[in-house]
Design an enzyme around this catalytic site. Structure first.
Site, PDB file in Angstrom:
ATOM      1  CD1 TRP A 163       6.314  -2.469  22.688  1.00  0.00           C
ATOM      2  CD2 TRP A 163       6.857  -0.593  21.617  1.00  0.00           C
ATOM      3  NE1 TRP A 163       5.526  -2.383  21.566  1.00  0.00           N
ATOM      4  CE2 TRP A 163       5.835  -1.250  20.894  1.00  0.00           C
ATOM      5  CE3 TRP A 163       7.365   0.614  21.118  1.00  0.00           C
ATOM      6  CZ2 TRP A 163       5.315  -0.741  19.690  1.00  0.00           C
ATOM      7  CZ3 TRP A 163       6.844   1.125  19.928  1.00  0.00           C
ATOM      8  CH2 TRP A 163       5.836   0.452  19.232  1.00  0.00           C
ATOM      9  CG  ASP A 164      11.659  -3.470  27.645  1.00  0.00           C
ATOM     10  OD1 ASP A 164      11.043  -2.558  28.223  1.00  0.00           O
ATOM     11  OD2 ASP A 164      11.581  -4.665  27.996  1.00  0.00           O
ATOM     12  CG  PHE A 165      16.132  -3.654  22.972  1.00  0.00           C
ATOM     13  CD1 PHE A 165      17.350  -3.550  23.622  1.00  0.00           C
ATOM     14  CD2 PHE A 165      15.512  -4.892  22.939  1.00  0.00           C
ATOM     15  CE1 PHE A 165      17.947  -4.657  24.221  1.00  0.00           C
ATOM     16  CE2 PHE A 165      16.088  -6.004  23.540  1.00  0.00           C
ATOM     17  CZ  PHE A 165      17.306  -5.883  24.178  1.00  0.00           C
ATOM     18  N   GLY A 168      15.261   2.261  25.820  1.00  0.00           N
ATOM     19  CA  GLY A 168      16.624   2.320  26.340  1.00  0.00           C
ATOM     20  C   GLY A 168      17.502   3.254  25.525  1.00  0.00           C
TER      21      GLY A 168
END
Lengths: 407, 407
Positions: A163-165, A168
């Site tokens: 989810w972070d990537f 981003g």
């Protein structure tokens, strides 16, 4: 670095993964990305893995090719310097809360065309991180061996902070979309991207949310099988594990040819009364019988022979590697132009450095740049962007408002 | 839809997940995204989940807010129409191979400022899909229960096609970066993004590749524990599972306060001789002892009480939901402005529809639009973009070169 964004300067006030990633992608495309941190380092400054000397290998990769300015962000003066930097450059990415000193309103004072991108937790202000969004999404309770009892099976967290990537990369896109709009109209934008919405929105976009509502219940755990198609991990005679994916007629024929299993497949077609070459549906429904046939053939061959046959037939497959194997694999890393020679990393440790995911024939990729030392560019940026004299900067350093690189 | 990209038309020649996602994000920001498919539907036209009538819920969510043109892409005439469309609009995203008729060279004939983004498998031309990239990345052999034997444990595939979604978002960014460069300089770009490089590059950017090389070996399986920090799934007295993440001093104090465990923590600090509030490292190293203290406290309370305490203390946590629960959760979906009312979906099935992940205060989000029927905009687009007369289009339809919407 490619120079697609070389006319842009972006202020990044970041920590952890999503927000630094957005800045990284822009830096790898040639933008001047100035990461501004509290002088002691951001919350992610000591993020694992650490070298023996205490350098974060996560930090030095997520902040590659950026500049670093270190300010006392607990002081009013330090905060005002940061706000002035955002106003001078005109674009910022951050994961600080909207209620912090770094609000869009503050950044756009005297700068109505400001573009800011802010990563939030949940849309309603609740905190979230990759791990908690993932827990809410339902994926951990769908992951793991099919034979686990559905009622009692534990969740399986994903190790990749996906989810972070996704967030981003999406924020880098949203930043460029807002900048495009400003170029066309002169208008600024305040863009907010809740990490939780990236999770739930991906459930929506992938069709999984519709799937759950249409079925009126959960999808069972499928283990390593591909949902709605044919594919799974298999194991060769010499114990190598590999994945084969069949989502098209071409991939089907390639797999059948590579394993020389046309006869048992024809027998299964007669037995079941269905055909497999043109139907994901049929292949998925009869996957257990098909898996058994493929594994039977795979188990009689060493992996080298299997790989040769699958490649020759045009199948889509890959051997499972441990991450250490992957990191030292010639095809994946050493001979892959994605990676360039090691620059002088803050840690002093040398290893292949990542270029932008995109490659652009006819343009110069250049060699990867290192991450900065914390505060390495404080003086340069304050002089260039805010036109502060060296005397004025010296006073700010003496007062502890500005910090320069340790080293 | 937000109108940040309303001056752009993008031709999308796509299948599966990554490439349609890139177009979707642009469409949700107001771009006119024209998906051109072979007249029988792309390779993903029947992608699971299917309704009883055979409509793909995946397709209708990944292609929301786009237009659809259906051509006979096996014929020279259909291919030439598609190439003409890319030349007229000036930007295209595709996952067709560079060696296909849809090469950048062909699209940029007479259009030197063409911007194309092409998703590939591996950089060297080998095929890849999300599942096979994942196998190569090392993540599946790091995922799953910590107690599994490292030597014999099977891989655990992730259910979320994370590499596809990262690639899709990154390609939307790369498209906008190249368009920005064209706006500034007039130059076009041919951008290639290998799905495999997104995987390996993410290993690099996250610091994991450096970590493996620095350690000279693999990271052990950690089960559900967060690498390098403190966090895991816990279970309440009433059997609810939840995730708590502690990566900052604030999150640490919030967890300690919520579970009223200051005393056993102090005892553990005396016993180990380390302090926990300011050190990810100490919390990670002593995670098993800390997990036991937290689970002890959690196991004595019902989840409602735990959630109330954690929220009041300002902790970062989330209850695990099944995907069906998530899809029907008021906080996550029904009352979340990310989702709008159901448009008239091709399937006829009504459910909350996703807006862009980004929300932009002061701009009109509007209601989500449906995916098109296959070929729904063939006539409109050929008339508007290629200035074909209705007679000419009629002849192309009669000849089977152009198809219009079924239904």
């Amino acid at each position: 670095m490619y120079q697609l964004l070389s006319d842009l300067s972006i202020i990044e006030v970041s920590s952890f993964v999503a927000s630094p990633t957005a800045g990284l992608y822009c830096a790898q495309m040639g933008a001047e990305v100035i990461r501004v941190d509290h002088k002691a380092g951001g919350l992610d400054y000591d993020r694992y893995m650490l070298t023996k000397e205490g350098w974060s290998l996560a930090w030095e990769n997520l902040n590659r090719a950026k500049k670093s300015v270190a300010l006392d962000l607990r002081s009013g003066e330090g905060r005002e310097l940061l706000l002035e930097l955002t106003r001078k450059t005109g674009q910022a990415i951050t994961n600080l809360p909207e209620q912090s000193f770094l609000s869009h309103a503050a950044m756009s004072e005297g700068r109505p065309d400001m573009v800011s991108v802010r990563i939030m937790g949940w849309h309603d202000g609740r905190q979230a991180m990759d791990f908690t969004v993932n827990a809410a999404s339902g994926y951990p309770l769908m992951t793991g061996p099919a034979e686990w009892d559905q009622e009692t099976a534990p969740p399986v967290n994903q190790v990749l902070p996906a989810w972070d990537f996704i967030t981003g990369a999406y924020c880098a896109f949203a930043m460029m979309a807002a900048i495009h709009h400003r170029t066309m109209t002169g208008e600024g934008s305040e863009v907010r991207v809740p990490l939780g919405d990236v999770g739930m929105g991906t459930l929506g976009n992938s069709g999984s949310l519709a799937e759950m509502l249409y079925r009126g219940g959960d999808r069972p755990r499928l283990g390593n099988a591909i949902w709605g198609a044919l594919g799974r991990d298999f194991i060769s005679k010499d114990g190598k594990r590999f994945m084969v994916a069949v989502l098209t007629t071409k991939q089907w024929h390639a797999m059948v040819e590579a394993f020389d299993i046309a006869e048992p497949i024809a027998a299964l077609e007669r037995e079941t009364g269905v055909e497999f070459p043109h139907s994901d549906h049929n292949r998925f429904v009869h996957r257990d019988a098909l898996f058994a046939i493929v594994q039977g053939a795979a188990g009689a061959l060493d992996y080298a022979a299997i790989a040769e046959r699958l490649a020759a037939a045009g199948a889509t497959f890959e051997r499972y590697r441990t991450m250490y194997e992957a990191s030292t694999d010639p095809d994946l890393v050493t001979n892959n132009p994605l990676f360039g020679p090691s620059p002088k990393n803050p840690s002093g440790f040398a290893y292949p450095a990542t270029r932008s995911f995109a490659n652009i024939p006819g343009r110069e990729a250049g060699d990867p740049l290192p991450a900065p030392l914390l505060g390495q560019h404080s003086e340069e940026v304050l002089a260039e962007r805010l036109a502060l004299s060296s005397g004025a900067i010296g006073k700010l350093i003496d007062a502890g408002i500005v910090a320069t690189a340790r080293a």
